[in-house]
Write an enzyme that holds these catalytic residues in place. Structure first.
Site, mmCIF file in Angstrom:
data_model
loop_
_atom_site.group_PDB
_atom_site.id
_atom_site.type_symbol
_atom_site.label_atom_id
_atom_site.label_comp_id
_atom_site.label_asym_id
_atom_site.label_seq_id
_atom_site.Cartn_x
_atom_site.Cartn_y
_atom_site.Cartn_z
ATOM 1 N N CYS A 183 0.873 -1.179 0.000
ATOM 2 C CA CYS A 183 0.000 0.000 0.000
ATOM 3 C C CYS A 183 0.904 1.220 0.000
ATOM 4 O O CYS A 183 1.488 1.565 1.033
ATOM 5 C CB CYS A 183 -0.929 0.005 1.208
ATOM 6 N N CYS A 220 -5.137 5.215 -4.768
ATOM 7 C CA CYS A 220 -4.465 3.928 -4.555
ATOM 8 C C CYS A 220 -3.068 4.052 -5.136
ATOM 9 O O CYS A 220 -2.897 4.157 -6.357
ATOM 10 C CB CYS A 220 -5.226 2.787 -5.217
#
EC number: 5.1.1.7
Length: 296
Positions: free
Chosen positions: A78, A232
């Site tokens: 992430c 993202c």
């Protein structure tokens, strides 16, 4: 009582991606999927990704991170969350440890990532090398060229979306390149169907991308295990890699997401760098009531 009860957390975001950072160094506590779901369901600790910081595993690293999605599943990467952890480990009074030149080496189940401060509220993450072979992404069947794989949405003779690129940045991504604004596609409907498509044995993040110039991309993302998201980081990285492989852009681009902009560079040494902001919204403690009745 859950060992997570009353634990302090930081509420942050990176380009709109909601992040909760939880420091479990010095303990043997592991977050169970049901506990992650409970934390995500609470208004005070809602997240797109939960970044759990553990003691380092590999010598020479600063910490080990476990990354949880809202559905309790784990992810190997992430980028936005990693920037937030970088801020926490360098600047938060309760978490900070000495670091050389504002640089950290962090580890996830997908490998090592390096974080470096650029400004007070901007960090660069070396996301490592993209994985481009079908069995590394992974895909359920062989594709000799992952620049385009056989997958489409809609009628065979007039598909809505077709032929995505496939890339892994520690988690699998499928990127559909389109000519019109990504906002005109119903990604909230399409995303969950494609995320769980049989071609993706580990599910996938689904992106719709419009290349607007040789160094700018507009992007919308359905995030595996989290749903529609404002940003993202790994999807931005995967999209730049995919677009560069298709010669749509050079090896660097600014990626515009609903929550903000990220700068991505796919270097000649094959490493992908992501630079973007971090924002600290506040802190809190996990209420014992969140975990009442959970069996993990």
């Amino acid at each position: 009582m859950s060992p997570l009860a009353n634990r302090r957390f930081l509420k942050m975001h990176g380009a709109g991606n909601a992040i909760v950072v939880l420091d479990l160094r010095g303990t043997s506590i592991r977050v169970a999927p049901a506990e992650a779901r409970a934390i995500a369901a609470d208004a005070h600790s809602r997240f797109d990704q939960l970044m759990v910081v553990h003691d380092p595993v590999t010598p020479g690293t600063d910490a080990f991170m476990r990354i949880y999605n809202t559905d309790g599943s784990e992810s190997g990467a992430c980028g936005n969350g990693t920037r937030c952890v970088g801020y926490a480990l360098l600047d938060d009074p309760a978490m900070a440890r000495p670091a050389e030149n504002g640089c950290l080496t962090l580890e996830t189940k997908a490998g090592l990532v390096a974080v470096k401060r650029v400004t007070d509220r901007s960090f660069t993450v070396d996301m490592g090398q993209p994985r481009l072979r079908w069995d590394e992404i992974p895909l359920a069947e062989p594709f000799p060229d992952t620049r385009r794989i056989e997958l489409q949405v809609g009628p065979i003779d007039d598909p809505i979306l077709h032929s995505p690129a496939a890339v892994s940045m520690g988690n699998p991504h499928a990127i559909f390149f389109v000519e019109r604004d990504p906002d005109t596609f119903d990604l909230g409907r399409i995303g969950p169907l494609l995320e769980a498509h049989p071609i993706f044995p580990e599910r996938a993040n689904i992106s719709i991308a419009q290349v607007t110039s040789r160094d700018t991309i507009k992007l919308r993302v359905w995030e595996r295990g989290a749903g529609l998201t404002l940003a993202c980081g790994t999807a931005a990285c995967a999209t730049v890699v995919a677009a560069a492989r298709l010669r749509m852009i050079g090896r660097a681009a600014r990626v515009a997401l609903p929550g903000g902009e990220l700068s991505i560079e796919w270097r000649a040494d094959d490493h992908v760098l992501m630079t973007g902001p971090v924002f600290l919204e506040g802190e809190g403690s996990l209420s014992p009531d969140l975990f009442a009745g959970l069996d993990g």
